[in-house]
Design an enzyme around this catalytic site. Structure first.
Site, PDB file in Angstrom:
ATOM      1  N   ASP A 249      -8.297   6.390  39.760  1.00  0.00           N
ATOM      2  CA  ASP A 249      -8.290   5.831  41.107  1.00  0.00           C
ATOM      3  C   ASP A 249      -9.517   6.323  41.875  1.00  0.00           C
ATOM      4  OD1 ASP A 249      -6.788   4.425  43.262  1.00  0.00           O
ATOM      5  OD2 ASP A 249      -6.840   6.414  44.198  1.00  0.00           O
TER       6      ASP A 249
ATOM      7  N   GLU B 119     -11.900   2.890  38.503  1.00  0.00           N
ATOM      8  CA  GLU B 119     -11.941   1.967  39.635  1.00  0.00           C
ATOM      9  C   GLU B 119     -13.161   2.298  40.485  1.00  0.00           C
ATOM     10  OE1 GLU B 119      -9.432   0.727  43.665  1.00  0.00           O
ATOM     11  OE2 GLU B 119      -9.558   2.800  43.009  1.00  0.00           O
TER      12      GLU B 119
END
Ligand code: CA
Ligand code: CA
Length: 533
Positions: free
Chosen positions: A236, A272
């Protein structure tokens, strides 16, 4: 090894099965490529928001046991038998203890949130997945913790009490007013002279990766999960570790990858980095990255599927982006996808009825790399964040099983169930024309033709055609051609004008119509794609 044997068996039995099992009519004529080592990281992943997927204990909250209960839907152990979706990777959105419904703010990195189950449930899930050849990766949120994490509470209390020697203060990016960096967000700690960095939310204090003790914690977290059977991680907010400092980020992530590989050499990690292509590229030095340029309504997949861009444009984009990525890292694997939990669901801008959603699936599933489906995409689920409210939960609605699964929408949703017009899993399973059966078919074609995911691509340019195009892919001395027709009408084309490859077999087609090959002349119906060899 099991998969290799399976493919050899399919090679011998494929033609016989063609005659007796209608689910095979679109696949697979001719022998499969049996020599490939398919136990690799070229997979088809399925992203799951655990809390909204399937509920095993009737509390309305999706859980890990719910996923175990649904594995036969995802992959029943034979991805090529046409009886399950056929994915062979699962990305679980955050499963660790957290106060939020989405759990992107962790309060204990070595736990399972009690909403979702226990560590025993997790071990059972990874074991069940391994038995079916499914790899499991988990979301790892390292940029920040929850403000409820014991580390942060200790840091905050120490500052309140004037105990500046407490070791947890240095776990976080905590600065004086004079040390604040412009463009970074901070929050004052009580009325002290200290501030913590929090670029996402005041409940998400950012960790200090310059502290060796934090790195030691991360090492321990990596080992904990890899030893529990995960195949890797989805990272993330990878570009936020050192906000606006790509060089330091990549140094950090290279360290992270070294730690992972020391435990699991073939670890699969995808980052990401939600940016333009040029900003994503440097991160390929460390790991695979989601190809955001292909995603959403204005991305290359949707614009091509909707005929706003030509197939030549898509093939050129794909091939040139791949060349750029491989210039950074020759071993990099692309990660195409249409949408994820932070985006409006794709069935809102790709019509299932008109066959455009199916075309989008063809474009990105019959492509090099490791594609990711977002749960519910395969049944055309809808959900958008309305402009008037901050309702990401609308993009994370309960899976529409249609069979009384007690799973409920997450809190805060405002999307009307009446707007779910494409039907449930139950509606679609036995409907040959459903979007679910289309996805299943395309994934089967992908699985049966390892050249597509793994091969070296040759771009073909079909001058004068805006709705027809494709490429060749060569792997282990076998070459397939992948061709798409995004128009409403059939196209007939003499392929020998464009390539010297002699095609002899249709390996599979998917879409509104069919495909046929006469000599080197291909006829491809509208809104249909074909793989030939
Ligand atoms: Ca539950
Ligand atoms: Ca940070």
């Amino acid at each position: 090894m099991k998969k290799i044997i399976l493919l050899i068996l399919l090679g011998f039995t494929g033609i016989a099965l063609l005659g007796c099992n209608s689910t095979r009519e679109y696949v697979v004529e001719g022998e499969n490529l049996a020599s490939a080592n398919l136990d690799d990281n070229y997979r088809t992943y399925y992203e799951i928001f655990v809390g909204a997927f399937s509920d095993s204990n009737e509390d309305g909250m999706g859980d890990l046991q719910g996923i175990i209960n649904r594995l036969d839907y995802l992959n029943d152990g034979d991805p090529n038998n046409g009886k399950s979706l056929g994915i062979d990777g699962i990305w679980l959105m955050p499963i660790m203890e957290s106060n939020s419904y989405h759990k992107y703010d962790v309060s204990d990195y070595k736990s399972i949130d009690t909403d979702y189950g226990t560590l025993e449930d997790f071990a059972a899930l990874t074991a069940a997945c391994e038995a079916r050849g499914i790899n499991v990766i988990i979301d790892l949120v390292l940029n920040h913790t929850s403000s409820a994490h014991s580390w942060f509470r200790a840091a905050k209390a120490a500052i309140r009490d004037g105990d500046l020697t407490n070791k947890y203060i240095d776990y976080y990016s905590i600065v004086t007013a004079a040390e604040k960096k412009s463009g970074h967000a901070y929050e004052q700690i009580y009325d002290s002279g200290y501030y913590y960095e929090c670029n996402f939310s005041t409940s998400m204090p950012e960790l200090n990766m310059d502290n060796p003790e934090v790195l030691a914690e991360i090492e321990s977290i990596i080992a904990f999960w890899l030893n529990l059977g995960v195949s890797g991680f989805r990272l993330d907010a990878a570009k936020y570790v050192y906000l606006n400092d790509t060089t330091k980020n990549i140094a950090f992530w290279n360290w992270f990858m070294d730690e992972c590989k020391a435990i699991k050499e073939d670890v699969y990690v995808v980052g990401e980095v939600w940016s333009g292509d040029a900003s994503i590229l440097p991160y390929y030095e460390s790991f695979s990255n989601f190809d955001f340029g292909m995603s959403q309504n204005m991305g290359a997949i949707a614009t091509t599927a909707n005929s706003e861009d030509t197939v030549n444009f898509f093939v050129n984009y794909l091939c040139s982006y791949r060349r750029s990525v491989e210039a950074v890292n020759p071993n990099a694997i692309l990660t195409p996808f249409i949408s994820n939990h932070d985006m409006n669901r794709s069935a809102g801008y790709l019509s299932v009825t008109d066959g455009r959603m199916q075309m989008a699936a063809n474009l990105y599933l019959l492509t090099y790399g490791t594609p990711f489906l977002y749960y519910g995409e395969e049944i055309g689920m809808k959900g958008v964040r309305f402009a008037t409210s901050n309702t990401d939960a609308n993009r994370r609605l309960a899976m529409l099983w249609g069979d009384k699964d007690p799973v409920m929408d997450p809190i805060g949703t405002s999307y009307d169930r009446e707007d779910q017009t494409n039907g449930t899993v139950k509606d679609q399973l036995n409907d040959a024309s459903s979007i679910y059966n289309h996805y299943k078919k395309v994934i089967m074609i992908r699985n049966a033709n390892p050249e597509i995911a793994r091969g070296t691509y040759t771009q073909l340019t079909f001058t004068g055609y805006s709705n027809f195009g494709g490429f060749l892919s060569t792997y282990e001395d076998s070459t397939v051609g992948v061709f798409h027709n995004t128009s409403e009408n059939p196209i007939t084309i003499d392929l020998s004008t464009y390539t010297e490859i002699d095609f002899s077999v249709i390996r599979g087609y998917a879409g509104k119509g069919a495909a046929s090959l006469s000599g080197q002349t291909l006829t491809l119906d509208g809104l249909t794609s074909v793989v030939i060899r």
